[in-house]
Design a protein around this motif. Structure first.
Motif, PDB file in Angstrom:
ATOM      1  N   THR A 172       0.860  -1.180   0.000  1.00  0.00           N
ATOM      2  CA  THR A 172       0.000   0.000   0.000  1.00  0.00           C
ATOM      3  C   THR A 172       0.896   1.230   0.000  1.00  0.00           C
ATOM      4  OG1 THR A 172      -1.738  -1.161   1.214  1.00  0.00           O
ATOM      5  CG2 THR A 172      -1.796   1.248   1.226  1.00  0.00           C
ATOM      6  N   LEU A 173       0.837   2.014  -1.061  1.00  0.00           N
ATOM      7  CA  LEU A 173       1.740   3.143  -1.226  1.00  0.00           C
ATOM      8  C   LEU A 173       1.228   4.406  -0.539  1.00  0.00           C
ATOM      9  CD1 LEU A 173       2.760   2.657  -4.971  1.00  0.00           C
ATOM     10  CD2 LEU A 173       3.956   1.885  -2.915  1.00  0.00           C
ATOM     11  N   ILE A 174      -0.069   4.616  -0.554  1.00  0.00           N
ATOM     12  CA  ILE A 174      -0.671   5.786   0.096  1.00  0.00           C
ATOM     13  C   ILE A 174      -1.945   5.309   0.781  1.00  0.00           C
ATOM     14  CG2 ILE A 174      -1.322   8.207  -0.212  1.00  0.00           C
ATOM     15  CD1 ILE A 174      -0.231   8.104  -3.035  1.00  0.00           C
ATOM     16  N   LYS A 175      -2.180   5.811   1.991  1.00  0.00           N
ATOM     17  CA  LYS A 175      -3.399   5.405   2.695  1.00  0.00           C
ATOM     18  C   LYS A 175      -3.826   6.483   3.682  1.00  0.00           C
ATOM     19  CE  LYS A 175      -0.843   2.731   6.183  1.00  0.00           C
ATOM     20  NZ  LYS A 175      -0.683   1.411   6.809  1.00  0.00           N
ATOM     21  N   VAL A 176      -5.117   6.495   3.957  1.00  0.00           N
ATOM     22  CA  VAL A 176      -5.676   7.382   4.975  1.00  0.00           C
ATOM     23  C   VAL A 176      -5.552   6.683   6.321  1.00  0.00           C
ATOM     24  CG1 VAL A 176      -7.769   8.526   5.787  1.00  0.00           C
ATOM     25  CG2 VAL A 176      -7.247   8.468   3.339  1.00  0.00           C
ATOM     26  N   VAL A 177      -5.015   7.397   7.318  1.00  0.00           N
ATOM     27  CA  VAL A 177      -4.801   6.818   8.646  1.00  0.00           C
ATOM     28  C   VAL A 177      -5.530   7.664   9.687  1.00  0.00           C
ATOM     29  CG1 VAL A 177      -2.602   5.771   8.037  1.00  0.00           C
ATOM     30  CG2 VAL A 177      -2.645   8.115   8.901  1.00  0.00           C
ATOM     31  N   LYS A 178      -5.582   7.158  10.899  1.00  0.00           N
ATOM     32  CA  LYS A 178      -6.304   7.823  11.972  1.00  0.00           C
ATOM     33  C   LYS A 178      -5.522   9.017  12.511  1.00  0.00           C
ATOM     34  CE  LYS A 178      -8.938   3.795  13.596  1.00  0.00           C
ATOM     35  NZ  LYS A 178      -9.235   2.933  14.768  1.00  0.00           N
ATOM     36  N   ASN A 179      -6.251  10.046  12.882  1.00  0.00           N
ATOM     37  CA  ASN A 179      -5.671  11.193  13.583  1.00  0.00           C
ATOM     38  C   ASN A 179      -5.503  10.853  15.066  1.00  0.00           C
ATOM     39  OD1 ASN A 179      -5.317  13.674  11.869  1.00  0.00           O
ATOM     40  ND2 ASN A 179      -7.388  13.094  11.240  1.00  0.00           N
ATOM     41  N   PRO A 180      -4.675  11.591  15.792  1.00  0.00           N
ATOM     42  CA  PRO A 180      -3.818  12.683  15.336  1.00  0.00           C
ATOM     43  C   PRO A 180      -2.471  12.174  14.840  1.00  0.00           C
ATOM     44  CG  PRO A 180      -3.691  12.511  17.698  1.00  0.00           C
ATOM     45  CD  PRO A 180      -4.677  11.464  17.251  1.00  0.00           C
ATOM     46  N   ILE A 181      -1.631  13.081  14.358  1.00  0.00           N
ATOM     47  CA  ILE A 181      -0.322  12.707  13.834  1.00  0.00           C
ATOM     48  C   ILE A 181       0.561  12.135  14.936  1.00  0.00           C
ATOM     49  CG2 ILE A 181       0.487  15.077  14.148  1.00  0.00           C
ATOM     50  CD1 ILE A 181       1.636  12.573  11.438  1.00  0.00           C
ATOM     51  N   THR A 182       0.337  12.536  16.189  1.00  0.00           N
ATOM     52  CA  THR A 182       1.209  12.099  17.278  1.00  0.00           C
ATOM     53  C   THR A 182       1.167  10.590  17.499  1.00  0.00           C
ATOM     54  OG1 THR A 182      -0.594  12.668  18.800  1.00  0.00           O
ATOM     55  CG2 THR A 182       1.155  14.290  18.519  1.00  0.00           C
ATOM     56  N   ARG A 183       0.085   9.936  17.125  1.00  0.00           N
ATOM     57  CA  ARG A 183       0.001   8.491  17.304  1.00  0.00           C
ATOM     58  C   ARG A 183       0.906   7.746  16.323  1.00  0.00           C
ATOM     59  NH1 ARG A 183      -5.936   6.688  16.672  1.00  0.00           N
ATOM     60  NH2 ARG A 183      -5.000   4.643  17.055  1.00  0.00           N
ATOM     61  N   HIS A 184       1.404   8.432  15.313  1.00  0.00           N
ATOM     62  CA  HIS A 184       2.285   7.816  14.320  1.00  0.00           C
ATOM     63  C   HIS A 184       3.741   8.251  14.492  1.00  0.00           C
ATOM     64  CE1 HIS A 184      -1.391   6.585  12.247  1.00  0.00           C
ATOM     65  NE2 HIS A 184      -1.812   7.838  12.372  1.00  0.00           N
ATOM     66  N   LEU A 185       4.024   9.057  15.513  1.00  0.00           N
ATOM     67  CA  LEU A 185       5.375   9.552  15.747  1.00  0.00           C
ATOM     68  C   LEU A 185       6.019   8.799  16.901  1.00  0.00           C
ATOM     69  CD1 LEU A 185       4.741  13.416  15.486  1.00  0.00           C
ATOM     70  CD2 LEU A 185       5.568  11.881  13.696  1.00  0.00           C
ATOM     71  N   PRO A 186       7.356   8.695  16.911  1.00  0.00           N
ATOM     72  CA  PRO A 186       8.036   8.091  18.069  1.00  0.00           C
ATOM     73  C   PRO A 186       7.759   8.886  19.339  1.00  0.00           C
ATOM     74  CG  PRO A 186       9.527   8.293  16.183  1.00  0.00           C
ATOM     75  CD  PRO A 186       8.287   9.049  15.830  1.00  0.00           C
ATOM     76  N   ALA A 187       7.894   8.223  20.467  1.00  0.00           N
ATOM     77  CA  ALA A 187       7.551   8.850  21.743  1.00  0.00           C
ATOM     78  C   ALA A 187       8.433  10.051  22.060  1.00  0.00           C
ATOM     79  CB  ALA A 187       7.656   7.813  22.860  1.00  0.00           C
ATOM     80  N   ASP A 188       9.705  10.011  21.644  1.00  0.00           N
ATOM     81  CA  ASP A 188      10.633  11.100  21.958  1.00  0.00           C
ATOM     82  C   ASP A 188      10.797  12.083  20.807  1.00  0.00           C
ATOM     83  OD1 ASP A 188      11.813   9.251  20.328  1.00  0.00           O
ATOM     84  OD2 ASP A 188      13.779   9.336  21.295  1.00  0.00           O
ATOM     85  N   CYS A 189       9.836  12.112  19.892  1.00  0.00           N
ATOM     86  CA  CYS A 189       9.939  12.977  18.712  1.00  0.00           C
ATOM     87  C   CYS A 189       9.790  14.454  19.106  1.00  0.00           C
ATOM     88  CB  CYS A 189       8.870  12.596  17.689  1.00  0.00           C
ATOM     89  SG  CYS A 189       9.011  13.475  16.120  1.00  0.00           S
TER      90      CYS A 189
END
Length: 266
Positions: A172-189
């Motif tokens: 899957t090259l592009i997909k719609v994902v759940k908000n917010p962006i923080t759930r997809h970022l590392p914890a120490d980002c």
């Protein structure tokens, strides 16, 4: 080509001289060639092992925020991306500003991101959030279409099916994902926003000052204005890379170019 003997040297003397040259040359045996090839392989393996042991630089995440990607149905029953120059009648009917509908900005910024050496080195992750709060994730292997027409068709397909697969259907090259962006970022980002009103840095100084942690850059994908800090609670600072307002694609090129130079990516 035919070798010509020096002046005063006859054919017999030339043949004798060549035989002497061949007899005095150092022969290379098959064993010596094998040992040389084996040592070369060992050296290459050592280089690969050293590269594997070298820690990878922290991941860089870019969020293109407030992108204008919205579908409209035409009188012919076709679905298109809403554009200020093309659908003025529709926008006027709903009392909307045509200058806000600029999906071409997202196209320019995505091409700048995925064409960068930082992305080709596997150190970049890209997300996009629309004005309708739709969060889109891009695979690092996706190839953004070169022409806007093909890009618009791809985005219409994505917003209808919520995902776009590769031609072989495996990824899957592009997909719609759940908000917010923080759930997809590392914890120490660590998150930074970019605006002409932010603290002024040269690109080189900013790249050198980045922490040794994963970072997220929030860059606007709209024609005017800047990203809202209230939408991104983890944002620690507004940053400006120029004394002048820059297009999103230009700001991306300056930012990623400095990071690539700092990390030695060419």
């Amino acid at each position: 080509c035919k070798r010509i003997a020096p002046r005063g040297e006859n054919a017999r003397a030339l043949v004798h001289r060549r035989a002497v040259e061949r007899s005095t040359a150092t022969p290379v045996s098959l064993c010596e060639r094998f040992l040389a090839a084996r040592s070369t392989k060992a050296a290459m393996a050592a280089i690969e092992d050293a590269a594997a042991d070298t820690p990878q630089p922290p991941l860089v995440t870019v969020l293109l925020d407030l992108a204008s990607l919205e579908i409209v149905k035409t009188r012919k029953g076709e679905f298109q991306l809403l554009e200020g120059d093309v659908h003025r009648g529709v926008l006027k009917k709903h009392g909307r500003d045509p200058s806000e509908c600029r999906p071409d900005i997202s196209h320019q910024e995505l091409m700048a991101l995925f064409d960068s050496p930082l992305n080709k080195a596997g150190q970049l992750k890209v997300y996009l959030r629309t004005r309708q709060n739709v969060l889109i994730e891009f695979h690092e292997k996706v190839r953004i279409p070169r022409t806007y027409k093909r890009f618009a068709g791809l985005m219409v397909q994505l917003l209808h099916k919520l995902k776009v697969r590769a031609a072989d259907g495996r990824e899957t090259l592009i997909k719609v994902v759940k908000n917010p962006i923080t759930r997809h970022l590392p914890a120490d980002c660590v998150c930074y926003g970019f605006s002409v009103q932010g603290d002024r840095y040269t690109p080189q100084a900013f790249a050198a000052a980045l922490p040794a942690k994963p970072v997220c850059f929030v860059i606007g994908a709209m024609a005017a204005g800047h990203v809202d800090r209230d939408d991104h609670e983890t944002m620690i600072e507004y940053v400006s890379l120029s004394n002048y307002p820059l297009s999103g694609a230009t700001a991306i090129n300056r930012l990623l170019g400095a990071i690539e130079a700092h990390r030695g990516i060419s």
